[in-house]
Design a protein around this motif. Structure first.
Motif, PDB file in Angstrom:
ATOM      1  N   VAL A 136       0.844  -1.194   0.000  1.00  0.00           N
ATOM      2  CA  VAL A 136       0.000   0.000   0.000  1.00  0.00           C
ATOM      3  C   VAL A 136       0.881   1.246   0.000  1.00  0.00           C
ATOM      4  CG1 VAL A 136      -1.924  -1.109   1.183  1.00  0.00           C
ATOM      5  CG2 VAL A 136      -0.107  -0.037   2.532  1.00  0.00           C
ATOM      6  N   ASP A 137       0.222   2.386  -0.189  1.00  0.00           N
ATOM      7  CA  ASP A 137       0.915   3.668  -0.111  1.00  0.00           C
ATOM      8  C   ASP A 137       0.987   4.110   1.352  1.00  0.00           C
ATOM      9  OD1 ASP A 137       1.342   4.004  -2.877  1.00  0.00           O
ATOM     10  OD2 ASP A 137      -0.717   4.708  -3.136  1.00  0.00           O
ATOM     11  N   VAL A 138       2.200   4.236   1.872  1.00  0.00           N
ATOM     12  CA  VAL A 138       2.427   4.635   3.265  1.00  0.00           C
ATOM     13  C   VAL A 138       3.022   6.041   3.273  1.00  0.00           C
ATOM     14  CG1 VAL A 138       3.675   4.129   5.386  1.00  0.00           C
ATOM     15  CG2 VAL A 138       2.727   2.261   4.007  1.00  0.00           C
ATOM     16  N   THR A 139       2.481   6.903   4.137  1.00  0.00           N
ATOM     17  CA  THR A 139       2.957   8.289   4.220  1.00  0.00           C
ATOM     18  C   THR A 139       4.138   8.393   5.167  1.00  0.00           C
ATOM     19  OG1 THR A 139       0.722   9.135   3.831  1.00  0.00           O
ATOM     20  CG2 THR A 139       2.306  10.660   4.782  1.00  0.00           C
ATOM     21  N   ASP A 140       5.227   8.979   4.681  1.00  0.00           N
ATOM     22  CA  ASP A 140       6.404   9.206   5.511  1.00  0.00           C
ATOM     23  C   ASP A 140       6.121  10.350   6.490  1.00  0.00           C
ATOM     24  OD1 ASP A 140       9.101  10.614   6.151  1.00  0.00           O
ATOM     25  OD2 ASP A 140       9.694   8.662   5.344  1.00  0.00           O
ATOM     26  N   GLU A 141       6.346  10.109   7.791  1.00  0.00           N
ATOM     27  CA  GLU A 141       6.001  11.094   8.815  1.00  0.00           C
ATOM     28  C   GLU A 141       6.845  12.361   8.699  1.00  0.00           C
ATOM     29  OE1 GLU A 141       3.570  10.917  10.923  1.00  0.00           O
ATOM     30  OE2 GLU A 141       2.939   8.926  10.245  1.00  0.00           O
ATOM     31  N   GLU A 142       8.079  12.232   8.250  1.00  0.00           N
ATOM     32  CA  GLU A 142       8.973  13.391   8.212  1.00  0.00           C
ATOM     33  C   GLU A 142       8.790  14.220   6.955  1.00  0.00           C
ATOM     34  OE1 GLU A 142      12.928  12.027   8.765  1.00  0.00           O
ATOM     35  OE2 GLU A 142      12.577  11.299  10.824  1.00  0.00           O
ATOM     36  N   THR A 143       8.670  13.564   5.810  1.00  0.00           N
ATOM     37  CA  THR A 143       8.619  14.299   4.540  1.00  0.00           C
ATOM     38  C   THR A 143       7.190  14.463   3.998  1.00  0.00           C
ATOM     39  OG1 THR A 143       8.890  12.265   3.247  1.00  0.00           O
ATOM     40  CG2 THR A 143      10.897  13.411   3.978  1.00  0.00           C
ATOM     41  N   SER A 144       6.217  13.730   4.601  1.00  0.00           N
ATOM     42  CA  SER A 144       4.818  13.752   4.138  1.00  0.00           C
ATOM     43  C   SER A 144       4.665  13.233   2.716  1.00  0.00           C
ATOM     44  CB  SER A 144       4.236  15.176   4.231  1.00  0.00           C
ATOM     45  OG  SER A 144       4.210  15.603   5.585  1.00  0.00           O
ATOM     46  N   LYS A 152       5.601   3.080  -1.581  1.00  0.00           N
ATOM     47  CA  LYS A 152       5.035   1.742  -1.545  1.00  0.00           C
ATOM     48  C   LYS A 152       5.719   0.929  -0.442  1.00  0.00           C
ATOM     49  CE  LYS A 152       2.319   2.119  -5.191  1.00  0.00           C
ATOM     50  NZ  LYS A 152       0.833   2.039  -5.105  1.00  0.00           N
ATOM     51  N   GLU A 153       4.927   0.253   0.358  1.00  0.00           N
ATOM     52  CA  GLU A 153       5.481  -0.543   1.445  1.00  0.00           C
ATOM     53  C   GLU A 153       4.582  -1.747   1.703  1.00  0.00           C
ATOM     54  OE1 GLU A 153       6.572  -0.008   6.186  1.00  0.00           O
ATOM     55  OE2 GLU A 153       6.702   1.729   4.829  1.00  0.00           O
ATOM     56  N   GLN A 189      -6.738   4.246   2.580  1.00  0.00           N
ATOM     57  CA  GLN A 189      -6.637   4.612   3.989  1.00  0.00           C
ATOM     58  C   GLN A 189      -6.924   3.396   4.857  1.00  0.00           C
ATOM     59  OE1 GLN A 189      -9.298   7.733   5.224  1.00  0.00           O
ATOM     60  NE2 GLN A 189      -8.899   7.425   7.399  1.00  0.00           N
ATOM     61  N   ALA A 190      -6.135   3.261   5.959  1.00  0.00           N
ATOM     62  CA  ALA A 190      -6.339   2.160   6.898  1.00  0.00           C
ATOM     63  C   ALA A 190      -7.313   2.572   7.985  1.00  0.00           C
ATOM     64  CB  ALA A 190      -5.007   1.751   7.518  1.00  0.00           C
ATOM     65  N   PHE A 191      -8.171   1.628   8.398  1.00  0.00           N
ATOM     66  CA  PHE A 191      -9.053   1.810   9.555  1.00  0.00           C
ATOM     67  C   PHE A 191      -8.651   0.802  10.622  1.00  0.00           C
ATOM     68  CE2 PHE A 191     -12.196   2.736   5.965  1.00  0.00           C
ATOM     69  CZ  PHE A 191     -11.827   4.068   5.902  1.00  0.00           C
ATOM     70  N   THR A 194      -2.738   4.527  11.073  1.00  0.00           N
ATOM     71  CA  THR A 194      -1.823   4.330   9.960  1.00  0.00           C
ATOM     72  C   THR A 194      -1.839   2.858   9.578  1.00  0.00           C
ATOM     73  OG1 THR A 194       0.155   3.764  11.262  1.00  0.00           O
ATOM     74  CG2 THR A 194      -0.361   6.116  10.974  1.00  0.00           C
ATOM     75  N   TRP A 195      -1.199   2.529   8.444  1.00  0.00           N
ATOM     76  CA  TRP A 195      -1.129   1.134   7.995  1.00  0.00           C
ATOM     77  C   TRP A 195      -0.282   0.288   8.929  1.00  0.00           C
ATOM     78  CZ3 TRP A 195      -4.370  -1.161   4.989  1.00  0.00           C
ATOM     79  CH2 TRP A 195      -5.035  -0.450   3.981  1.00  0.00           C
ATOM     80  N   HIS A 196       0.463   0.895   9.812  1.00  0.00           N
ATOM     81  CA  HIS A 196       1.246   0.142  10.797  1.00  0.00           C
ATOM     82  C   HIS A 196       0.478  -0.052  12.109  1.00  0.00           C
ATOM     83  CE1 HIS A 196       4.818   0.151   8.289  1.00  0.00           C
ATOM     84  NE2 HIS A 196       4.665   1.462   8.098  1.00  0.00           N
TER      85      HIS A 196
END
Length: 787
Positions: free
Chosen positions: A279-287, A291-292, A342-344, A393-395
């Motif tokens: 899935v597409d994961v958003t990097d917390e630092e760079t926004s 893919k992860e 988006q993850a729920f 988040t997906w994590h």
């Protein structure tokens, strides 16, 4: 027990004089009575089952010569030519045990009865007998069939949508033993029912038999439940990857004089569905997004289903009276929405109901007139909970956000909704003579919805909860048919007409002003013709044509009181369909079937965005297309069978008034897919009397597109079957190849153990709008037949 029927006519019956009867007994080679063996005469469309003594009787048989065929599971067919010339003719049958039962793996085009196989109306009949002991699902079996793809949005328990010769969604209707399945809600469908709970699947493409009264646009699936005709008890348990567990129990009892029967069907489904996805994961630092691969963490599914039934047969006032009580409960964790954007991590939904049903069958006028009446009234309760104040988040990391009341939507939901159902299905069939038969089928349904959602949307003027306002929907579908046989049965045709009517009563949920009472009634007519011509040498050609209508459903008209708004301006979908096919069969050696189809559909109903937050159903498309499919099965050796099929379908938009979508393929719809399978069967492998079956199945789906794509951007190869598309890969669902292998072992007759590896090479599998399904999974299934 699985009972199937194979009949053939050798001579044209004489014109009827005084009707007589055929009596006899059916026994095995040891002289034991066979209970529930099927005995029939195809020319007269007459069939019966043997009783506890193995006895049978066929009544109202005109004078003449007929082929009478008997079939019983695990035994070779027995055939006799019987000449009827006086009141009672006796015929006795001895069936030999079959040595081919395990090797007769029927994937597609095989039927449990010759009538189903040779009917003018095109149908795929999937016999579940050969797969009952395997850890296969009904979705697996359907995906191996020509012209059919199951579109499942995830693992066990996720939404499953069938695509059939280009049609999908509500255009395809579902039945259980000829009865529309709406009253069962999400508790009973082909994605959940264990294979060993069914006798067979009947999948109709285009025209439907009159007895399946529905406003189907492109076909139907009829799930025929397992029926025993003697005491029977069977249990199975399956364990698999992702903490998947499936268990089933099938019980049946009938007294020795075959007057009283009772039984129960129970099954459980559970899975964590915690497989890996990319899935597409958003990097917390760079926004930025990357893919992860992550593991799904909030995707559990639980499902319990039980039905107990009982009744009487063979009385003066009823051929069969059956009462049943059905109950189901399911719970689903919602890991994602319509896409995997988006993850729920907390939203859940539940559904449950207790359902009483009644079915009554009776023959009149010396069995020329047959009545079949079904009644059901029940309420389905649904719950949707989305109250977490934040997002995940997906994590699996929770991010609080006090400004939100839900993670799926900013306003959240705590909806409790009640759907009340009443269904009456009446079928009358009258046999005029051995050549002509008339049939009338009437289905009347009412559906009411009422509920509450303190967090949901409200009417703008009054502030009332939209779900708290009752919404009612009535539907009537009446069908009449005439079936005839000519030229000694070589020509058979079925002509039918249909009347459709629906009525709605609700408040318009436009959210823009005062509440408006809406009362709407629409009516439509339809007609269909199907004809079959049988050649010498056990082959035939068939053609069917119809003008069909699909009425808007309650949820499409009323919305859901949450994110889907109402649209009372919806028009019924209309379609003109044609089918032309040819079938050739050499029993126990090979079968070949070719089929082509053409569809033109107007006012196709699709769910589209209404604004930035809401959506609704609209008439948005006109679609036309054609397709071709081929299927072949060959018994290469006595222990080896090969099956293969492919489907090509080209469905495109027209009259869109948009250069980008005009003549574009129907989005999110595969246009080419193929299957190949090998099965082997061996006996006396490790010990005398044991059986071992091995199987390998391969499935291929050509890449297709998430959205509409201009025709000049498609691959340049022949029919688009190879080459590269000329647009961004994010809009492409790539080629998919899936291998499945397994073994089934019967150490003794009543016990089996089966192991299967699905998606052996761990390929990425995508479905509806690129939702990723599970990778490699391993499953083990144990089955024991107590009686």
């Amino acid at each position: 027990m699985s009972v199937s029927l194979s009949l053939s006519l050798t001579e044209s019956p004489a014109q009827p004089s005084s009707p007589a009867s055929i009596k006899g007994f059916v026994k095995n080679s040891n002289g034991e009575a066979l209970v529930g063996a099927t005995v029939g005469i195809a020319a007269l469309n007459q069939f019966t089952l043997t009783d506890a003594r193995g006895a049978f009787q066929l009544t109202e048989v005109p004078a003449g010569s007929y082929t009478v065929t008997v079939r019983y599971v695990g035994h070779e067919d027995a055939v006799q030519t019987v000449t009827v010339s006086h009141q009672t003719t006796h015929a006795h049958f001895v069936l030999q045990e079959s040595t081919r039962e395990l090797s007769e793996v029927e994937i597609v085009g095989k039927t449990d009865t010759q009538l189903a196989r040779e009917q003018p109306i095109k149908a795929e009949i999937i016999s579940t007998r050969a797969f009952a002991m395997q850890p296969a699902t009904l979705s697996d079996l359907m995906n191996r069939t020509a012209g059919i793809r199951v579109r499942q949005t995830g693992g066990l328990g996720s939404y499953a949508n069938l695509m059939l010769n280009g049609f999908q969604g509500q255009a395809i209707k579902y039945f259980r033993d000829d009865i529309p399945m709406d009253y069962l809600g999400a508790g009973y469908n082909f994605a959940l029912v264990p294979v060993n709970m069914l006798e067979r699947l009947e999948i109709y493409k285009g025209v439907l038999p009159v007895r399946l009264g529905a406003d189907a646009l492109g076909g139907a699936v009829n799930m025929i439940t397992k029926r025993s005709y003697a005491k029977h008890a069977e249990a199975s348990y399956e364990i698999g990857s992702f903490n998947t567990h499936r268990a089933s129990v099938n019980l049946y009892y009938q007294d020795t004089i075959r007057k009283f029967f009772a039984g129960a069907d129970l099954f459980v489904n559970y899975s964590d569905n915690n497989y890996d996805v990319t899935v597409d994961v958003t990097d917390e630092e760079t926004s930025t997004q990357r893919k992860e691969e992550v593991k799904l963490f909030h995707n559990t599914f639980k499902h319990y289903y039980g039905e107990v039934y009982g009744g009487v047969t063979g009385t003066r006032w009823a051929d069969e009276l059956r009462l049943s009580i059905t109950g189901f409960w399911l719970h689903r964790d919602n890991q994602y929405g319509a896409t995997m954007d988006q993850a729920f991590g907390a939203a859940t939904s539940r559904q449950y109901s207790v359902i009483p049903t009644l079915r009554y069958k009776k023959s009149f006028l010396n069995k020329r007139l047959q009545l079949d009446q079904f009644l059901v009234s029940n309420t389905i309760y649904t719950e949707q909970v989305d109250t977490v104040r934040g997002t995940y988040t997906w994590h699996g990391v929770f991010k609080p956000n006090p400004a939100r009341r839900g993670e799926m939507t900013p306003q959240g939901t705590r909806a409790d909704t009640e759907f009340s159902y009443f269904t009456s299905r009446t079928n009358l069939a009258y046999r005029v003579n051995d050549r002509h038969r008339l049939e009338l089928n009437v289905v009347y349904m009412t559906l009411g919805r009422i509920g509450r959602d303190p967090l949901g949307l409200t009417f703008a003027a009054s502030g009332r909860d939209i779900l708290s306002v009752p919404a009612d929907y009535d539907k009537l579908v009446a069908a009449a048919g005439w079936e005839s046989r000519f030229l000694d049965g070589r020509i058979t045709h079925e002509l039918s007409g249909k009347f459709y009517r629906y009525e709605t009563r609700a408040l318009d949920a436009d959210y823009e002003g005062d509440e408006i009472n809406r009362s709407l009634t629409r009516e439509r007519w339809g007609a269909a013709e199907a004809i079959r011509y049988t050649f010498r040498g056990n082959s035939f050609i068939r053609f069917s044509a119809e003008v069909s209508t699909r009425l808007p459903e309650q949820g499409e008209l009323f919305g859901d009181g949450n994110l889907r708004v109402s649209n009372f301006a919806l028009r019924p979908e209309r379609s003109t369909n044609f089918n032309l096919g040819y079938r050739l069969e050499k029993r126990h050696r090979y079968t070949l079937e070719l089929n082509s189809f053409y569809r033109i559909t107007h006012d196709l109903i699709l769910n589209v965005p209404y604004n930035l937050l809401l959506n609704r159903y609209e008439n948005v498309n006109d679609v036309r297309g054609l397709g071709f499919e081929a299927d072949a099965t060959v018994s290469v050796l006595s222990w080896l069978k090969v099956n293969g099929n492919f489907t090509y379908q080209d469905f495109r938009m027209f009259d869109t008034h948009n250069k980008l979508t005009e003549d574009a393929r129907l989005r999110n719809t595969p246009f080419f897919f193929a299957n190949l399978g090998l099965t082997t069967a061996h006996t006396n492998v490790f010990r005398p009397g044991d059986k071992l079956q091995a199987f390998w199945y391969y499935s291929f789906v050509r890449e297709y597109y998430l959205d509409y794509v201009p025709r000049d951007r498609e691959p340049g190869g022949l029919l688009g079957l190879w080459g590269k598309a000329k647009f961004a890969t994010d809009n492409i669902i790539p080629n998919q190849s899936v291998h499945t292998v397994g073994l089934t072992y019967f150490p003794v007759k009543k016990f089996s153990v089966s192991a299967q590896a699905r998606n052996l090479l761990d390929a990425d599998i995508y479905d509806n709008f690129r939702i990723q399904n599970a990778g490699r999974s391993l499953n083990l299934k144990l089955t024991y037949i107590f009686l």
